[in-house]
Design an enzyme around this catalytic site. Sequence first.
Site, PDB file in Angstrom:
ATOM      1  N   TYR A   1       0.575  -1.123  -0.148  1.00 41.88           N
ATOM      2  CA  TYR A   1       0.008   0.011  -0.399  1.00 41.88           C
ATOM      3  C   TYR A   1       0.790   1.250  -0.111  1.00 41.88           C
ATOM      4  O   TYR A   1       0.471   1.985  -0.721  1.00 41.88           O
ATOM      5  CB  TYR A   1      -0.829  -0.020   0.924  1.00 41.88           C
ATOM      6  CG  TYR A   1      -1.651   1.120   1.448  1.00 41.88           C
ATOM      7  CD1 TYR A   1      -3.179   0.354   0.964  1.00 41.88           C
ATOM      8  CD2 TYR A   1      -1.453   2.165   1.574  1.00 41.88           C
ATOM      9  CE1 TYR A   1      -4.182   1.633   0.489  1.00 41.88           C
ATOM     10  CE2 TYR A   1      -2.532   3.216   1.901  1.00 41.88           C
ATOM     11  CZ  TYR A   1      -3.882   2.974   1.952  1.00 41.88           C
ATOM     12  OH  TYR A   1      -4.788   3.795   2.065  1.00 41.88           O
TER      13      TYR A   1
ATOM     14  N   LYS B   1       0.723   4.209  -2.826  1.00 44.82           N
ATOM     15  CA  LYS B   1       0.724   5.179  -3.008  1.00 44.82           C
ATOM     16  C   LYS B   1       1.783   6.472  -2.731  1.00 44.82           C
ATOM     17  O   LYS B   1       1.763   6.977  -4.008  1.00 44.82           O
ATOM     18  CB  LYS B   1      -0.289   5.728  -1.453  1.00 44.82           C
ATOM     19  CG  LYS B   1      -1.734   4.799  -0.673  1.00 44.82           C
ATOM     20  CD  LYS B   1      -2.956   5.901  -1.378  1.00 44.82           C
ATOM     21  CE  LYS B   1      -3.822   5.339  -1.138  1.00 44.82           C
ATOM     22  NZ  LYS B   1      -4.566   5.691  -2.139  1.00 44.82           N
TER      23      LYS B   1
HETATM   24  N1  CAA Z   1       6.326  -0.342  14.413  1.00 47.76           N
HETATM   25  C1  CAA Z   1       7.769  -1.350  15.075  1.00 47.76           C
HETATM   26  N2  CAA Z   1       6.860  -2.593  15.686  1.00 47.76           N
HETATM   27  C2  CAA Z   1       5.835  -2.679  15.111  1.00 47.76           C
HETATM   28  C3  CAA Z   1       5.192  -1.641  14.595  1.00 47.76           C
HETATM   29  C4  CAA Z   1       5.453  -0.677  14.404  1.00 47.76           C
HETATM   30  N3  CAA Z   1       3.883   0.261  13.443  1.00 47.76           N
HETATM   31  N4  CAA Z   1       3.253  -2.404  14.791  1.00 47.76           N
HETATM   32  C5  CAA Z   1       3.934  -3.865  14.957  1.00 47.76           C
HETATM   33  N5  CAA Z   1       5.127  -3.922  15.462  1.00 47.76           N
HETATM   34  C6  CAA Z   1       5.215  -5.433  15.903  1.00 47.76           C
HETATM   35  C7  CAA Z   1       4.794  -6.314  17.472  1.00 47.76           C
HETATM   36  O1  CAA Z   1       5.162  -4.976  18.635  1.00 47.76           O
HETATM   37  C8  CAA Z   1       4.490  -7.236  17.015  1.00 47.76           C
HETATM   38  O2  CAA Z   1       6.084  -7.149  18.175  1.00 47.76           O
HETATM   39  P1  CAA Z   1       6.836  -8.676  18.776  1.00 47.76           P
HETATM   40  O3  CAA Z   1       5.687 -10.332  17.802  1.00 47.76           O
HETATM   41  O4  CAA Z   1       8.116  -8.547  19.048  1.00 47.76           O
HETATM   42  O5  CAA Z   1       5.531  -8.635  19.809  1.00 47.76           O
HETATM   43  C9  CAA Z   1       5.576  -7.448  15.760  1.00 47.76           C
HETATM   44  O6  CAA Z   1       6.131  -6.726  15.182  1.00 47.76           O
HETATM   45  C10 CAA Z   1       4.223  -8.235  15.524  1.00 47.76           C
HETATM   46  O7  CAA Z   1       3.257  -7.390  14.980  1.00 47.76           O
HETATM   47  P2  CAA Z   1       1.468  -7.984  15.199  1.00 47.76           P
HETATM   48  O8  CAA Z   1       1.655  -9.067  16.138  1.00 47.76           O
HETATM   49  O9  CAA Z   1       0.768  -6.701  15.022  1.00 47.76           O
HETATM   50  O10 CAA Z   1       1.417  -8.646  13.505  1.00 47.76           O
HETATM   51  P3  CAA Z   1       0.465  -8.819  12.718  1.00 47.76           P
HETATM   52  O11 CAA Z   1       1.020 -10.229  11.889  1.00 47.76           O
HETATM   53  O12 CAA Z   1      -0.591  -9.850  13.643  1.00 47.76           O
HETATM   54  O13 CAA Z   1      -0.027  -7.591  12.307  1.00 47.76           O
HETATM   55  C11 CAA Z   1       0.077  -6.098  10.929  1.00 47.76           C
HETATM   56  C12 CAA Z   1       0.480  -6.874  11.208  1.00 47.76           C
HETATM   57  C13 CAA Z   1      -1.147  -6.219  10.154  1.00 47.76           C
HETATM   58  C14 CAA Z   1       0.266  -5.242   9.835  1.00 47.76           C
HETATM   59  C15 CAA Z   1      -1.133  -5.066  12.232  1.00 47.76           C
HETATM   60  O14 CAA Z   1      -0.256  -4.920  12.332  1.00 47.76           O
HETATM   61  C16 CAA Z   1      -1.595  -4.115  11.481  1.00 47.76           C
HETATM   62  O15 CAA Z   1      -2.366  -4.430  10.562  1.00 47.76           O
HETATM   63  N6  CAA Z   1      -0.761  -2.844  11.264  1.00 47.76           N
HETATM   64  C17 CAA Z   1      -2.100  -1.917  11.094  1.00 47.76           C
HETATM   65  C18 CAA Z   1      -1.694  -1.148   9.663  1.00 47.76           C
HETATM   66  C19 CAA Z   1      -2.625   0.200   9.198  1.00 47.76           C
HETATM   67  O16 CAA Z   1      -2.328   1.019   9.530  1.00 47.76           O
HETATM   68  N7  CAA Z   1      -2.922  -0.058   8.485  1.00 47.76           N
HETATM   69  C20 CAA Z   1      -3.780   0.935   7.656  1.00 47.76           C
HETATM   70  C21 CAA Z   1      -4.986   0.346   6.897  1.00 47.76           C
HETATM   71  S1  CAA Z   1      -5.744   1.819   6.814  1.00 47.76           S
HETATM   72  C22 CAA Z   1      -5.543   2.933   5.586  1.00 47.76           C
HETATM   73  O17 CAA Z   1      -4.008   2.175   4.982  1.00 47.76           O
HETATM   74  C23 CAA Z   1      -5.971   3.691   5.374  1.00 47.76           C
HETATM   75  C24 CAA Z   1      -4.651   4.932   4.946  1.00 47.76           C
HETATM   76  O18 CAA Z   1      -4.126   5.418   3.604  1.00 47.76           O
HETATM   77  C25 CAA Z   1      -4.360   6.007   6.632  1.00 47.76           C
END
Ligand code: CAA
Length: 240
Positions: A147, A151
Amino acid sequence: MARVAVVTGGTRGIGRAICEALKAQGLTVAANYAGNEDKANAFARETGIAAYKWDVGDHEATVAGCARVAEELGPIDVLVNNAGITRDGTLLKMSFDDWDAVMRVNLGGCFNMAKACFPGMRERGWGRIINIGSINGQAGQYGQVNYAAAKSGIHGFTKALAQEGARFGVTVNAIAPGYIDTDMVAAVPENVLEKIVARIPVGRLGRAQEIARGVAFLASEDAGFVTGSTLSINGGQHMY
Ligand code: CAA
């Protein structure tokens, strides 16, 4: 005669608010959508705006869809490339399909729509193209290499096409929304979203109408000297 606008992904979320704002500004609006028939029908009933179904990732379907709009409503003067999807996941977990789908719709859709609409705007000497980018294309986002790349590509696409359109009265600009209160953002896990909102200086998610107002300005006669620009509407989350 009223100018005609096409808004891709126009029946829901930010796209719907854009359609409504452009209609309120006196434009004749066509809302494109790809999937959700029920929501599109409800949208058309509630807003009186015509909804047209095609996949912006498919070049031939896009050319045919735009030709239908032009035939029924008139030549397309304003194009809003808003259609976008997410297939979030860390790189390790992201499949090739997740990569392809996001590039095809989010970035390929802009190219296909511009290919269909730009030549006519150029010939008629007036046009407005507004591309919806994202804060995540500017700043990156964990779990969104697809994404963020698409973008970010939209922001480059905007600046390149702006140079091609300028002499012909066709402006090309982008809006980079932050996190807006839509279905797409609601799909982010609650605990993750809480942390994101905590980093927004304004202290809340944005509203779709707050993006739509920016689009309405860029689509207006008043914005004729604005081209190749990106307007960030993100509550101060990323000051670019
Ligand atoms: N920075 C650093 N580390 C991070 C992090 C970040 N921002 N987010 C998560 N982590 C770490 C976690 O702490 C975790 O570490 P540990 O295993 O050591 O605890 C590890 O990464 C795994 O994280 P998750 O459990 O969250 O991993 P997952 O595989 O279950 O999910 C994900 C990953 C799908 C990316 C989920 O974190 C997510 O959905 N994140 C949001 C993504 C997002 O913001 N999307 C925007 C959608 S809306 C949009 O896109 C519109 C727009 O234009 C703004």
